[in-house]
Design an enzyme around this catalytic site. Structure first.
Site, PDB file in Angstrom:
ATOM      1  N   HIS A  43      68.913 -34.373  36.963  1.00  0.00           N
ATOM      2  CA  HIS A  43      68.696 -32.633  37.259  1.00  0.00           C
ATOM      3  C   HIS A  43      67.759 -32.138  36.206  1.00  0.00           C
ATOM      4  O   HIS A  43      68.000 -31.742  35.169  1.00  0.00           O
ATOM      5  CB  HIS A  43      70.167 -31.961  36.910  1.00  0.00           C
ATOM      6  CG  HIS A  43      70.013 -30.393  37.296  1.00  0.00           C
ATOM      7  ND1 HIS A  43      71.313 -29.900  37.547  1.00  0.00           N
ATOM      8  CD2 HIS A  43      69.152 -29.711  37.150  1.00  0.00           C
ATOM      9  CE1 HIS A  43      71.057 -28.463  37.969  1.00  0.00           C
ATOM     10  NE2 HIS A  43      69.970 -28.168  37.556  1.00  0.00           N
ATOM     11  N   GLU A  70      68.515 -32.821  41.376  1.00  0.00           N
ATOM     12  CA  GLU A  70      69.065 -31.290  41.781  1.00  0.00           C
ATOM     13  C   GLU A  70      68.045 -30.356  40.979  1.00  0.00           C
ATOM     14  O   GLU A  70      67.344 -30.766  40.095  1.00  0.00           O
ATOM     15  CB  GLU A  70      70.436 -31.122  40.874  1.00  0.00           C
ATOM     16  CG  GLU A  70      71.585 -32.092  41.493  1.00  0.00           C
ATOM     17  CD  GLU A  70      72.690 -32.134  40.567  1.00  0.00           C
ATOM     18  OE1 GLU A  70      73.841 -32.420  40.676  1.00  0.00           O
ATOM     19  OE2 GLU A  70      72.383 -31.528  39.255  1.00  0.00           O
ATOM     20  N   HIS A 190      81.018 -31.166  39.448  1.00  0.00           N
ATOM     21  CA  HIS A 190      80.909 -30.365  38.316  1.00  0.00           C
ATOM     22  C   HIS A 190      82.419 -30.352  37.572  1.00  0.00           C
ATOM     23  O   HIS A 190      83.475 -30.166  38.377  1.00  0.00           O
ATOM     24  CB  HIS A 190      80.707 -28.693  38.381  1.00  0.00           C
ATOM     25  CG  HIS A 190      79.794 -28.185  37.505  1.00  0.00           C
ATOM     26  ND1 HIS A 190      80.442 -27.911  36.085  1.00  0.00           N
ATOM     27  CD2 HIS A 190      78.397 -28.197  37.360  1.00  0.00           C
ATOM     28  CE1 HIS A 190      79.215 -27.578  35.195  1.00  0.00           C
ATOM     29  NE2 HIS A 190      78.002 -27.822  36.147  1.00  0.00           N
TER      30      HIS A 190
HETATM   31  N1  PXP Z   1      76.468 -30.932  40.438  1.00  0.00           N
HETATM   32  C1  PXP Z   1      75.764 -29.956  39.786  1.00  0.00           C
HETATM   33  C2  PXP Z   1      74.769 -29.004  40.759  1.00  0.00           C
HETATM   34  C3  PXP Z   1      75.335 -29.896  38.495  1.00  0.00           C
HETATM   35  O1  PXP Z   1      74.369 -28.967  38.033  1.00  0.00           O
HETATM   36  C4  PXP Z   1      76.175 -30.729  37.842  1.00  0.00           C
HETATM   37  C5  PXP Z   1      75.798 -30.756  36.228  1.00  0.00           C
HETATM   38  O2  PXP Z   1      74.363 -30.941  36.081  1.00  0.00           O
HETATM   39  C6  PXP Z   1      76.921 -31.862  38.365  1.00  0.00           C
HETATM   40  C7  PXP Z   1      76.979 -31.574  39.665  1.00  0.00           C
HETATM   41  C8  PXP Z   1      77.714 -32.707  37.420  1.00  0.00           C
HETATM   42  O3  PXP Z   1      78.595 -31.916  36.634  1.00  0.00           O
HETATM   43  P1  PXP Z   1      79.286 -32.696  35.396  1.00  0.00           P
HETATM   44  O4  PXP Z   1      78.289 -33.072  34.190  1.00  0.00           O
HETATM   45  O5  PXP Z   1      80.381 -31.500  35.000  1.00  0.00           O
HETATM   46  O6  PXP Z   1      80.041 -33.774  35.930  1.00  0.00           O
END
Ligand code: PXP
Length: 237
Positions: A43, A70, A190
């Site tokens: 990301h 992402e 997330h």
């Molecule tokens: N999906 C998206 C769109 C995110 O922005 C993130 C965090 O960068 C994640 C998934 C992964 O989340 P986590 O780091 O809490 O596992």
């Protein structure tokens, strides 16, 4: 089978804190694959404070599993992903200075912009996923925008898992059913972790992929990366 895509932004954050190449992001990504991850997520945020755009370029050259990139679709982001051509792009609505993604798309308000971006990405054979909450209209409009998948934003599930897992999963199941009825594949991510992942994966119909970063990297400090990835994979079987 639900695939595990490991988000390695936190590894990049540690690397950047000293301005050297330790830990080596490429080596960590290859090790994640070797230990059983079926994808790698990056990301790159506009300030490139953790994953950088050049990391996307380098990772695409060597990964044998899917690269998922992402980000918010700025022109710069779109130019990078068109050049890199990852298997999947997940569009998120986060502001440039957001600490982490904190909402899904309002796919009604942003329908025109998202439709244009998705058309551009699809023309290069890049599968596109939209990060959304469980609102039924937002899921339906993700399909109208032309997305192939949605990524369900699981923070609300994770926050309420300990006290009400049976209630809090219901809107996600409903959203997943609407997604399937509209021809969308389903990803999720997330705040998923070793406590809440197995229940989510068992309950959610047609869950294709989870993307997990923060908790997995924290667990790896205590359990080791190989063991941790295997434990996450076990939650998905
Ligand atoms: N999906 C998206 C769109 C995110 O922005 C993130 C965090 O960068 C994640 C998934 C992964 O989340 P986590 O780091 O809490 O596992």
């Amino acid at each position: 089978m639900t695939l595990l895509s490991v988000n390695i932004n936190k590894i990049a954050l540690i690397r950047n804190s000293r301005g050297t190449n330790n830990p080596d992001l490429i080596k960590v990504a290859l090790d994640c694959e070797r230990f059983g991850a079926q994808g790698i997520t990056l990301h790159p945020r506009p300030d490139q404070r953790h994953a950088r755009y050049d990391d996307c370029v380098e990772l695409k050259k060597i990964l044998t599993t899917e690269l998922n990139i992402e980000g918010y679709p700025t022109q710069n982001f779109i130019d990078v992903v068109l050049a890199v051509q990852p298997a999947q792009v997940t569009l998120v609505p986060d502001a440039p200075n957001a600490l982490t993604s904190d909402a899904g798309w309002d796919t009604v308000t942003h329908q025109t912009m998202l439709t244009d971006v998705i058309k551009t990405l699809n023309a290069r054979n890049i599968r596109t996923s939209l990060f959304v909450g469980t609102d039924a209209t937002h899921v339906e409009y993700a399909a109208k925008c032309g997305a192939q998948r949605i990524e369900l934003y699981t923070e609300h599930y994770a926050k309420n898992f300990i006290t009400h897992k049976h209630e809090v999963i219901l809107p996600y199941i409903n959203a997943a059913n609407i997604a399937t009825a509209n021809g969308l594949g389903i990803n999720a991510g997330h705040d998923l972790n070793l406590d809440n992942l197995a229940f989510f994966a068992q309950q959610l119909p047609n869950l294709l992929e989870v993307s997990i970063g923060h908790a997995l990297v924290c667990d790896a400090l205590y359990l080791g990366l190989e063991n941790t990835i295997q434990l996450y994979n076990r939650c998905l079987r």
